[in-house]
Design a protein around this motif. Structure first.
Motif: not given
Length: 407
Positions: A8-10, A14-18, A43-45
């Motif tokens: 999920l992190a991968l 890109p979405v969270l970085a944006f 992010t929590t999950i």
């Protein structure tokens, strides 16, 4: 669990970085609280979620359902937006600290960040209280619903080896998974088999022979008929549907940024309610018919050394869970956002690092999922197509019955 977090992190990095860049560029502007708490949930999950996909969908469903209920009950106040922002944050925070307690420190900081933007006063405190109360109510209503990891993967003993009946598959011959989903409590389905499709094609039917021949040719690890583009599609869509559809659902949330906050919260709530109910219906059908996987069928009837491109998951073939999920997602996003996005969007995949694909609708995601499972060598096309139909039916039921959730 480590694999789930990494995947999920991968997918969402890109979405969270944006999102981070966007936030830093608009420090003095109003923050989109819906996107903010979408990212907090994701992010929590990612960091500490459950090892079972449906359990994580359940967490989203509870938190965003609670937020929607609180927003629908916005009182008359001089500062309604303050109430709404605090209610949404309070509902999701309360849900997450209850279901993912390992992240309490980070979640408390996220709540502090949100509340710091809201002027102190009765609207803020009322919203926060209402959100928390609704979360506690929904959590209580879902207690012991059978969607915890142990219940999801309750042991299943397959029957004796019989042509057409599922058996553990190579190379690991792992025990069956997800059997317990069919025994869980749905959100809106009246019962797990409410939309159960008819049985799969008979083993001696022309349709099944055609299905199996296609998988044997195009889904083999050493296939000479599968193109590189088809291999790429199979690999891109290989991972968890929950992971793969997190970015598209965020795109959908941003797409309706001008709609009232309650409608945006409802989108995410219904997306995950439909996902949970779809997975319950999927496991009901899989274990009702217990159809063997292509690798078992091909090795038994044609080629004892045949090997699929990708490892076969440990549950029956019919229907494809990836495709019930994609069918449900498409149905909800089309109904609540529209068939096409205002501009193209790009997503990644944890099973294809560094690769992105760009889309302008939701239907193409479904189309690629159907093909991908055949080209991976792990599903028949009929199992894929029936899966899409089942997912759409369950999601349509979610949309029709949604008012029952918000009373």
């Amino acid at each position: 669990m480590r694999s789930l977090r990494r995947s999920l992190a991968l997918a969402i990095t890109p979405v969270l970085a944006f999102s981070t860049v966007q936030a830093s560029a608009t420090t003095q502007q109003q923050v989109d609280v819906a996107l903010e708490w979408f990212d907090v949930t994701a992010t929590t999950i990612t960091a500490a979620g459950a090892p079972t996909q449906v359990t994580n969908n359940r967490t989203w469903a509870i938190g965003w359902l609670a937020a929607t209920r609180a927003l629908l009950r916005t009182p008359t106040t001089s500062r309604p937006n303050d109430y709404r922002d605090a209610a949404l944050a309070g509902a999701i925070h309360e849900t997450l600290v209850t279901l993912v307690p390992a992240r309490k420190t980070e979640l408390d900081q996220s709540l502090t960040t949100t509340l710091a933007r809201i002027p102190d006063g009765s609207s803020e405190s009322a919203g926060l209280t209402a959100g928390r109360r609704q979360a506690q109510t929904v959590l209580a209503s879902r207690a012991n619903d059978g969607l915890d990891p142990a219940s999801v993967n309750v042991p299943f003993t397959p029957p004796p080896a019989t042509p057409g009946i599922w058996q553990p598959t190579p190379p690991t011959f792992s025990p069956a998974t997800q059997y317990g989903n069919r025994l869980a409590k749905p959100f809106l389905l009246r019962q797990a088999d409410q939309y159960r499709p008819g049985p799969p094609p008979a083993l001696d039917s022309s349709r099944y022979r055609r299905d199996l021949a296609e998988v044997r040719a195009d889904g083999a690890v050493d296939s000479t008929t599968r193109t590189q583009a088809q291999t790429d599609t199979a690999t891109f869509w290989l991972g968890s549907s929950y992971v793969l559809y997190t970015a598209p659902s965020r795109v959908a949330l941003a797409e309706i940024a001008r709609k009232p906050l309650v409608e945006r919260a409802k989108l995410i709530a219904l997306f995950h309610v439909a996902s949970v109910d779809t997975q319950i219906a999927t496991s009901d059908t899989k274990y009702a018919y217990q159809l063997w996987r292509p690798v078992t069928a091909i090795r038994t009837t044609a080629d004892p050394t045949w090997t699929p491109l990708h490892t076969t998951p440990a549950h029956p073939d019919y229907p494809s869970g990836h495709n019930t999920y994609s069918g449900a997602a498409e149905q909800v996003l089309t109904a609540l956002v529209g068939a096409r996005t205002a501009k193209p969007y790009t997503i990644g995949s944890p099973t294809a690092p560094g690769v992105t694909r760009t889309y302008s609708d939701w239907r193409q995601l479904t189309t690629e999922n159907v093909d991908a499972r055949v080209w991976s060598g792990i599903h028949t096309r009929t199992a894929d197509l029936v899966g899409v139909t089942l997912g759409r039916q369950v999601a349509a039921n979610t949309l029709r019955e949604a008012d029952r959730l918000f009373r």
